[in-house]
Design an enzyme around this catalytic site. Structure first.
Site, PDB file in Angstrom:
ATOM      1  N   SER A  75      36.304  58.598  55.624  1.00  0.00           N
ATOM      2  CA  SER A  75      36.584  58.289  54.221  1.00  0.00           C
ATOM      3  C   SER A  75      38.055  58.508  53.878  1.00  0.00           C
ATOM      4  O   SER A  75      38.454  58.399  52.719  1.00  0.00           O
ATOM      5  CB  SER A  75      35.713  59.154  53.302  1.00  0.00           C
ATOM      6  N   THR A  96      27.161  37.120  12.431  1.00  0.00           N
ATOM      7  CA  THR A  96      25.976  37.640  13.104  1.00  0.00           C
ATOM      8  C   THR A  96      25.312  36.460  13.802  1.00  0.00           C
ATOM      9  O   THR A  96      25.315  35.343  13.277  1.00  0.00           O
ATOM     10  CB  THR A  96      24.976  38.275  12.118  1.00  0.00           C
ATOM     11  N   HIS A  97      24.794  36.695  14.987  1.00  0.00           N
ATOM     12  CA  HIS A  97      24.201  35.622  15.786  1.00  0.00           C
ATOM     13  C   HIS A  97      25.203  34.482  16.022  1.00  0.00           C
ATOM     14  O   HIS A  97      24.816  33.323  16.167  1.00  0.00           O
ATOM     15  CB  HIS A  97      22.933  35.057  15.126  1.00  0.00           C
ATOM     16  N   SER A 138      47.412  26.670  32.947  1.00  0.00           N
ATOM     17  CA  SER A 138      46.567  25.930  33.880  1.00  0.00           C
ATOM     18  C   SER A 138      47.442  25.204  34.896  1.00  0.00           C
ATOM     19  O   SER A 138      48.494  24.670  34.548  1.00  0.00           O
ATOM     20  CB  SER A 138      45.705  24.910  33.119  1.00  0.00           C
ATOM     21  N   LYS A 158      47.368  24.134  28.237  1.00  0.00           N
ATOM     22  CA  LYS A 158      46.436  25.260  28.160  1.00  0.00           C
ATOM     23  C   LYS A 158      47.136  26.596  27.958  1.00  0.00           C
ATOM     24  O   LYS A 158      48.177  26.877  28.532  1.00  0.00           O
ATOM     25  CB  LYS A 158      45.584  25.332  29.441  1.00  0.00           C
ATOM     26  N   ASN A 175      45.412  30.150  28.382  1.00  0.00           N
ATOM     27  CA  ASN A 175      44.164  30.814  28.737  1.00  0.00           C
ATOM     28  C   ASN A 175      44.241  32.316  28.474  1.00  0.00           C
ATOM     29  O   ASN A 175      45.233  32.967  28.804  1.00  0.00           O
ATOM     30  CB  ASN A 175      43.840  30.586  30.216  1.00  0.00           C
ATOM     31  N   GLU A 204      39.517  37.823  29.510  1.00  0.00           N
ATOM     32  CA  GLU A 204      38.439  37.507  30.449  1.00  0.00           C
ATOM     33  C   GLU A 204      38.331  38.571  31.536  1.00  0.00           C
ATOM     34  O   GLU A 204      37.228  38.940  31.965  1.00  0.00           O
ATOM     35  CB  GLU A 204      38.681  36.130  31.067  1.00  0.00           C
ATOM     36  N   GLN A 240      29.395  60.488  50.460  1.00  0.00           N
ATOM     37  CA  GLN A 240      30.763  60.072  50.741  1.00  0.00           C
ATOM     38  C   GLN A 240      31.158  58.867  49.898  1.00  0.00           C
ATOM     39  O   GLN A 240      32.336  58.635  49.633  1.00  0.00           O
ATOM     40  CB  GLN A 240      30.901  59.730  52.226  1.00  0.00           C
ATOM     41  N   LYS A 280      33.583  59.061  46.197  1.00  0.00           N
ATOM     42  CA  LYS A 280      35.032  59.019  45.971  1.00  0.00           C
ATOM     43  C   LYS A 280      35.513  57.600  45.694  1.00  0.00           C
ATOM     44  O   LYS A 280      36.294  57.373  44.762  1.00  0.00           O
ATOM     45  CB  LYS A 280      35.789  59.563  47.189  1.00  0.00           C
TER      46      LYS A 280
END
Length: 450
Positions: A28, A149-150, A267, A273, A275, A280, A312, A315
């Protein structure tokens, strides 16, 4: 090249060499070498305790401490050489020191966590402090926009009210983190693999962490980490939720906010674009951490008591969560501190139908039970839709046909500022309520920074 078992701390029982594939599979050191500082500090405390227990002489103690200082210097300068037989940070340091007394007891993930908790605390506070000062001040406190809402327009609220909803969630994350700190504020040295230690010493006297007590039961030590992984998962779930909102608000369809170029990408095909990759990625990192938490919980689920080599895996999960949360906090802080809001677009998105609840409240103030008032307000909405007009364009005759309780003063309802101001209870979106909440969070932040 296979490693001779006699060179290992546990090698006396074995004859022959470890298969090279198994050697690599078992190690490790690739990721737990980050614990070198915690391991060395713990070892220094332990050898002082051994001297007090008269198991090493003062001269031996000084030689060991000097050797540990040299090893720490090598790690700090990046010159420490990792050998093929170094399974983990503990055996690597022991091999370099060449001390026969076995005092490299397992320090556990908690040792590195103490440092991490402080970094997280500052990061969380800055994340709260920045948007509160930059976005919930008088400069933007009067900005109204649609609450959803929704994913449907619901009621008008303040932009600062939306920010506060996330700030409160993060403040609770800070509180939870401090509670975890209390629970992990123990010293696992001396717990050993199962039975503890027969040596009598006062570790608290030598150990320089802010340790509250010694935790001598190794059976439970590893669950500290599970709690930390859960905390990290929940914290990033909150940040992911905020990132999702901002992604929607930054689209052309909404255009409520504009991300800085510093936190946007383009893009490779479409030049126009912009983005929101920063948002994200914040959202995706929440899934990453939840996977780490769930994976480690599945590891724990199938284990018998005390130490097993499966542990192990803790970590790598801890370091990944630490790095991920730290990075996400930095990026989120940057996004919020450079975010530009489009007030005119926000306020243009408000529509009279969002005041349908206010229409129901109007009738409640006339003595109508809310259930009935809700139904009558719904009929008004239906009438407006049937006539292809907005709710505030219904005539007095239209409204009286629904309920004779509607009078001329109903026209005063069609004001978004008045609508928002009626919610003055704690946690509401009225200006006075928002200002009170901001002041509360400022005081809370000041106390934590002391």
């Amino acid at each position: 090249m296979a490693t001779t078992e006699g060179t290992k701390l546990w090698g006396g029982r074995f004859v022959g060499n470890t298969d090279p594939v198994m050697e690599s599979f078992n190690a490790s050191i690739a990721y737990d070498q980050r614990m070198w500082d915690a391991d060395i500090r713990g070892s220094k405390a332990y050898v002082k305790a051994l001297e007090k227990a008269q198991l090493v002489s003062m001269e031996e103690n000084q030689k060991i401490l000097h050797g540990l200082d040299q090893i720490a210097d090598e790690w700090a300068k990046g010159t420490f050489e990792i050998k093929p037989g170094d399974e983990d940070i503990h055996t690597a340091n022991e091999r370099r020191l060449k001390v026969s007394n076995y005092f490299f007891l397992f320090i556990d993930s908690a040792a590195n966590l103490f440092k991490g908790l402080f970094v997280f605390r500052l990061g969380m506070l800055y994340l709260l402090f920045n948007p509160i000062l930059c976005s919930v001040t008088l400069r933007e406190i009067n900005v109204l926009f649609p609450g959803y809402t929704h994913l449907q327009r619901a009621q008008p609220i303040r932009w600062s009210h939306w920010i506060l909803s996330h700030a409160v969630a993060l403040s609770r994350d800070v509180d939870r983190l401090l509670e975890i700190k209390k629970r992990v504020n123990v010293l696992p040295l001396g717990s050993g693999a199962i039975a503890g230690t027969y040596l009598a010493y006062d570790l608290l006297f030598f150990f320089k962490y802010e340790i509250g007590r010694i935790f001598s039961l190794c059976f439970f030590c590893v669950f500290f980490l599970a709690e930390f992984l859960f905390w990290a998962s929940l914290c990033l779930t909150h940040l992911s939720k905020m990132a999702e909102d901002l992604m929607l608000y930054s689209t052309k369809e909404f255009s409520f906010v504009t991300l800085s170029d510093a936190y946007s990408t383009g893009s490779s095909l479409m030049p126009q674009k912009r983005n929101a990759d920063s948002l994200e990625l914040i959202r995706s990192k929440a899934g990453r951490l939840f996977g780490r938490c769930a994976g480690f919980m599945m590891t724990l689920k199938g284990l018998p008591s005390t130490y097993n080599k499966d542990l192990q895996e803790d970590k790598e999960a801890m370091f990944d969560c630490y790095d991920t949360v730290h990075a996400v906090l930095q990026v989120t802080t940057g996004v919020l501190s450079t975010l530009k809001i489009n007030q005119s677009v926000m306020e243009a998105a408000l529509s009279p139908d969002m005041l349908a609840t206010d229409l129901a409240y109007y009738l409640v103030r006339k003595g109508v039970p809310f259930r009935d008032a809700h139904s009558l307000s719904g009929k008004a909405v239906f009438t407006a839709e049937s006539k292809n007009v907005s709710l505030n364009q219904l005539t007095k005759e239209d409204l009286i046909a629904i309920s004779p309780l509607f009078e001329d003063d109903v026209s005063s309802l069609w004001d978004y500022q008045s609508s928002v101001e009626q919610y003055s209870a704690p946690g509401g979106t009225a200006k006075s309520s928002v200002e009170t909440q901001v002041e509360h969070l400022r005081k809370w932040t000041k106390i934590l920074m002391q």
